[in-house]
Design an enzyme around this catalytic site. Sequence first.
Site, PDB file in Angstrom:
ATOM      1  N   LYS A 114     -11.552   1.097  -0.882  1.00 43.77           N
ATOM      2  CA  LYS A 114     -10.699   1.596  -1.562  1.00 43.77           C
ATOM      3  C   LYS A 114     -11.131   2.129  -3.129  1.00 43.77           C
ATOM      4  O   LYS A 114     -12.098   2.793  -3.523  1.00 43.77           O
ATOM      5  CB  LYS A 114      -9.306   0.956  -1.795  1.00 43.77           C
ATOM      6  CG  LYS A 114      -8.797   0.838  -0.311  1.00 43.77           C
ATOM      7  CD  LYS A 114      -7.524   1.481   0.104  1.00 43.77           C
ATOM      8  CE  LYS A 114      -7.209   1.422   1.523  1.00 43.77           C
ATOM      9  NZ  LYS A 114      -6.460   0.651   2.139  1.00 43.77           N
ATOM     10  N   HIS A 137      -5.729  -3.161  -2.252  1.00 45.00           N
ATOM     11  CA  HIS A 137      -5.182  -2.233  -3.545  1.00 45.00           C
ATOM     12  C   HIS A 137      -5.012  -2.932  -5.008  1.00 45.00           C
ATOM     13  O   HIS A 137      -4.977  -2.021  -5.894  1.00 45.00           O
ATOM     14  CB  HIS A 137      -3.799  -1.519  -3.279  1.00 45.00           C
ATOM     15  CG  HIS A 137      -3.792  -0.373  -2.180  1.00 45.00           C
ATOM     16  ND1 HIS A 137      -4.132   0.876  -2.482  1.00 45.00           N
ATOM     17  CD2 HIS A 137      -3.582  -0.465  -0.872  1.00 45.00           C
ATOM     18  CE1 HIS A 137      -4.150   1.461  -1.241  1.00 45.00           C
ATOM     19  NE2 HIS A 137      -3.808   0.615  -0.285  1.00 45.00           N
ATOM     20  N   SER A 168       0.985  -1.144   0.079  1.00 46.60           N
ATOM     21  CA  SER A 168      -0.094  -0.027  -0.061  1.00 46.60           C
ATOM     22  C   SER A 168       1.091   1.395   0.041  1.00 46.60           C
ATOM     23  O   SER A 168       0.326   2.246  -0.368  1.00 46.60           O
ATOM     24  CB  SER A 168      -0.881  -0.085   1.127  1.00 46.60           C
ATOM     25  OG  SER A 168      -0.046  -0.305   2.103  1.00 46.60           O
TER      26      SER A 168
HETATM   27  C1  LIG Z   1      -6.411   0.154   3.692  1.00 38.89           C
HETATM   28  C2  LIG Z   1      -5.853  -1.386   3.694  1.00 38.89           C
HETATM   29  C3  LIG Z   1      -6.457  -1.996   4.643  1.00 38.89           C
HETATM   30  C4  LIG Z   1      -7.224  -1.641   5.805  1.00 38.89           C
HETATM   31  O1  LIG Z   1      -8.588  -1.537   5.089  1.00 38.89           O
HETATM   32  P1  LIG Z   1     -10.158  -0.609   5.796  1.00 38.89           P
HETATM   33  O2  LIG Z   1     -11.205  -1.099   5.145  1.00 38.89           O
HETATM   34  O3  LIG Z   1      -9.622   0.626   5.522  1.00 38.89           O
HETATM   35  O4  LIG Z   1      -9.830  -1.063   7.019  1.00 38.89           O
HETATM   36  C5  LIG Z   1      -5.869  -3.516   4.827  1.00 38.89           C
HETATM   37  N1  LIG Z   1      -4.866  -4.002   3.996  1.00 38.89           N
HETATM   38  C6  LIG Z   1      -4.486  -3.183   3.233  1.00 38.89           C
HETATM   39  C7  LIG Z   1      -3.295  -3.667   2.360  1.00 38.89           C
HETATM   40  C8  LIG Z   1      -4.826  -1.748   2.897  1.00 38.89           C
HETATM   41  O5  LIG Z   1      -4.168  -0.972   2.300  1.00 38.89           O
END
Ligand SMILES: *Cc1c(COP(=O)(O)O)cnc(C)c1O
Length: 283
Positions: A131, A101, A73
């Site tokens: 995301k 991602h 990320s």
């Molecule tokens: C953003 C992210 C999460 C967390 O997801 P949320 O729904 O915001 O809690 C978990 N793993 C990765 C790799 C992320 O980039």
Amino acid sequence: TGYMANVGVLSALPQAGDVIFSDALNHASIIDGCRMSRARTVVYAHMDMDDLEKKLQHESGGRRYIVTDGVFSMDGHVCPLPALVRLKQTYGAVLLVDDAHGLGVLGKSGRGTAEHFACRDVDIHIGTLSKSLGALGGYVAASEAICRYLQNESRPFIFSTALPPAVAAAALTALRLLRAQGASYVAQIRDHIAYMCRQVPTISQRQPPVPVLPILTGSSAAAMQYAAACAEAGLLVSAVRPPTVPEGTARLRITVTAGHTLDELRRGADILNEQGEKATWKQ
Ligand SMILES: *Cc1c(COP(=O)(O)O)cnc(C)c1O
């Protein structure tokens, strides 16, 4: 959330005596899940398959789990999934991929890292609805047996209130759009990523088509000043600092979406370049 999905799987599935092999740059929610697990955690060097194999050879005993971000990320690196699958098969491990991602971005139709590599042998897909889908919530996709087990054993799932219906409906709608028009979204976002990389030479990610676009500033103060200058000029971009990233690698992290217009991207790129050039904080 995706955070709770990782914690919920890793705290429920691996048992005492098992070993979790975790990439050094995995997301904080994976790290926290490993900490809450009764299994032991062995961290391998970032995307280093030789190191992972050495560690797999070294550890015997219970069941083995390999856990990785599909797309990392903070840097936009794509995990070496085919090599991970080979190692998982050789050593009889369970492979978990957090594709927060990757979903909506990688693969011809936006199904993520597994589609990108045409790999079917991932045991547990974890991800977020927050995301590319623009909603909120986390998911785990696995065999029916694993899902049933988690429904009965995963504490964040059991002991926290479910998503509000409106949020679930938004995510479902986004998922349906992705399913119907994934290929065109993916083509669009690739164009937008390529455009930003061309326009903003300080973006350090020159990798496959992932919209995680870091501009490294080195010090945290520099990242904060750069972000503040951009905000002043009308562009909201967040500074990422240690401990989210390693010491000395503070950065701005820019993301583009399929929904941006070229005009918006041009304005964003101009502000990043202008504020970056003015900077006395440059190293
Ligand atoms: C953003 C992210 C999460 C967390 O997801 P949320 O729904 O915001 O809690 C978990 N793993 C990765 C790799 C992320 O980039």
